[in-house]
Design an enzyme around this catalytic site. Structure first.
Site, PDB file in Angstrom:
ATOM      1  N   ASN A 188       0.815  -1.227   0.000  1.00 26.86           N
ATOM      2  CA  ASN A 188       0.000   0.000   0.000  1.00 26.86           C
ATOM      3  C   ASN A 188       0.845   1.272   0.000  1.00 26.86           C
ATOM      4  O   ASN A 188       0.300   2.368   0.140  1.00 26.86           O
ATOM      5  CB  ASN A 188      -0.975   0.001   1.192  1.00 26.86           C
ATOM      6  CG  ASN A 188      -0.282   0.201   2.534  1.00 26.86           C
ATOM      7  OD1 ASN A 188       0.940   0.384   2.601  1.00 26.86           O
ATOM      8  ND2 ASN A 188      -1.044   0.146   3.600  1.00 26.86           N
ATOM      9  N   LYS A 189       2.161   1.159  -0.201  1.00 24.06           N
ATOM     10  CA  LYS A 189       3.009   2.349  -0.142  1.00 24.06           C
ATOM     11  C   LYS A 189       3.012   3.090  -1.491  1.00 24.06           C
ATOM     12  O   LYS A 189       2.368   2.649  -2.442  1.00 24.06           O
ATOM     13  CB  LYS A 189       4.413   1.954   0.307  1.00 24.06           C
ATOM     14  CG  LYS A 189       4.449   1.420   1.767  1.00 24.06           C
ATOM     15  CD  LYS A 189       4.162   2.489   2.764  1.00 24.06           C
ATOM     16  CE  LYS A 189       4.007   2.141   4.226  1.00 24.06           C
ATOM     17  NZ  LYS A 189       4.533   0.981   4.853  1.00 24.06           N
TER      18      LYS A 189
END
Ligand code: PLP
Length: 388
Positions: A188-189
């Site tokens: 999710n970065k």
């Protein structure tokens, strides 16, 4: 906008045909663990940061990179490392891996980043290092933290898991005068390799140690074994190292994600500005903006409900969920987590700004794959929950 609209997840990666083709190419070459693509990703990363003299060391997580950096700096039992309570546990757990202790400090409520004055007040004779986090993608006050580190002879390792790309006084995070900077490529970065990270340093000795410890403490790494033109079965084990190398399958994703990093950031910045404009009259505090001219990576968009919101944070998230909008909370502060709370006897009253922010905050979706309709839907849903 109805509850029947497809669920909008809190986060989702943007993976294109280029990434997919590169992964397939990797699989077909037969070299699927650390090799030429990981090496290329490291070189590309230094180029992205605009300084090819930087040592960029690809690892299989940011947690691994933080651990390697602190290990290479000689952090160990009896030492203390200062970091923010308002972070993910990985920032602090690596200190405990090495037998050292963590001193948590509160945040500046205006930026949600570690407060340099509190860092300085927490320094003891045992303090060896500071780990700021560029929370949500907004640079911590690095000029102040660098000055404190210099004044007290402390190491400075930046947790830049949220900060690709972020600038501080016009310089990209990763190129500042700290000892090391660690980026995350978790799913999710701001860019992703599924799992992965990059340790960046100007310190040749730190880089050398981290490369050895990345792969079992072996004095030659897999790159050499792959590229050597002479039989190269020989290596020496000089320390009980770790297994922290990034695979070429993951690096294949990273090479193309990195090319898109600026576009992703521009899109997230657009979304952040759309939220800020739309929420101006609502009873909530928007995520803090970067100073004019600075890049904010916008990994997260945390809003804080005002006293006049007339709804609890829990209920706010439930209602958004019912409208098909995913939210999260960043973070349950470390002083609230049983392990950290009990080990150091921490009380919420000692971290009033982090505690207050935590109790009111929710992170809204902010990622490049969101369409304009998705953004409008989040805005309409937040308005409906707070005004309806
Ligand atoms: C995600 C994250 C990490 C850990 O990253 P991994 O690559 O999953 O190990 C560390 N610190 C912060 C602030 C993070 O958000």
């Amino acid at each position: 906008m109805t509850a029947a609209a497809p669920f909008l997840p809190f986060a989702a990666p943007e993976i294109g045909d280029e990434e997919i083709a590169e992964v397939i190419d990797t699989l077909k070459t037969g070299w699927i663990t650390t090799g030429p693509k990981a090496k290329r990703f490291e070189a590309d990363f230094a180029e992205f940061l605009g300084d090819t003299t930087l040592h960029c060391i690809a690892v299989n997580s940011a947690t691994a990179g933080l651990h390697l950096a602190l290990e290479a700096l000689g952090i160990g039992p009896g030492d203390e490392v200062i970091t923010t309570t308002h972070t993910f546990t990985a920032t602090a757990e690596v200190v405990r891996y090495l037998g050292a202790d963590v001193r948590l400090v509160d945040i500046d409520p205006a930026t949600l980043n570690i407060d340099p004055a509190l860092v300085e007040a927490a320094i003891t004779p045992a303090t060896k290092a500071i780990i700021p986090v560029h929370y949500a993608g907004l640079a911590a006050d690095m000029p102040a933290l660098l000055a404190i580190a210099r004044r007290h002879g402390l190491k400075l390792v930046e947790d830049a898991a949220h900060a690709l790309p972020t600038t501080c006084a016009g310089e990209l995070i990763g190129t500042l005068a700290s000892d090391a900077t660690v980026f995350s490529f978790y799913a999710n970065k701001t860019i992703t390799t599924g799992e992965g990270g990059m340790l960046v340093t100007r310190d040749a000795a730190l880089a050398q140690r981290a490369k050895v410890m990345r792969l079992h403490g072996m004095s030659r790494d897999a790159f050499d074994r792959f590229t050597a033109t002479v039989p190269s079965w020989y290596y020496e084990v000089i320390a009980p190292g770790f297994k922290y190398n990034l695979t070429d399958i993951a690096a294949a994703l990273g090479i193309h994600q990195l090319k898109k990093a600026r576009r992703f950031q521009q899109r997230r910045t657009q979304i952040a500005h759309a939220y800020a404009a739309a929420f101006a009259a609502l009873p909530l505090t928007c995520a803090p903006m970067a100073p004019a001219g600075e890049l904010h990576a916008w990994h997260l968009y945390p809003v804080q409900l005002g006293d006049d919101a007339g709804i609890s944070r829990e209920r706010f998230i439930e209602k958004l969920f019912a409208l098909g909008i995913g939210c999260s909370v960043h973070y349950i502060p470390l002083h609230q987590q049983p392990y950290w709370r009990d080990r150091y006897q921490l009380k919420a009253a000692d971290f009033p700004h982090s505690q207050r922010a935590y109790e009111r905050m929710a992170s809204l979706p902010i990622y490049s794959r969101m369409s304009d309709d998705d953004v409008e839907r989040v805005i309409a849903s937040v308005k409906a929950v707070l005004q309806g």
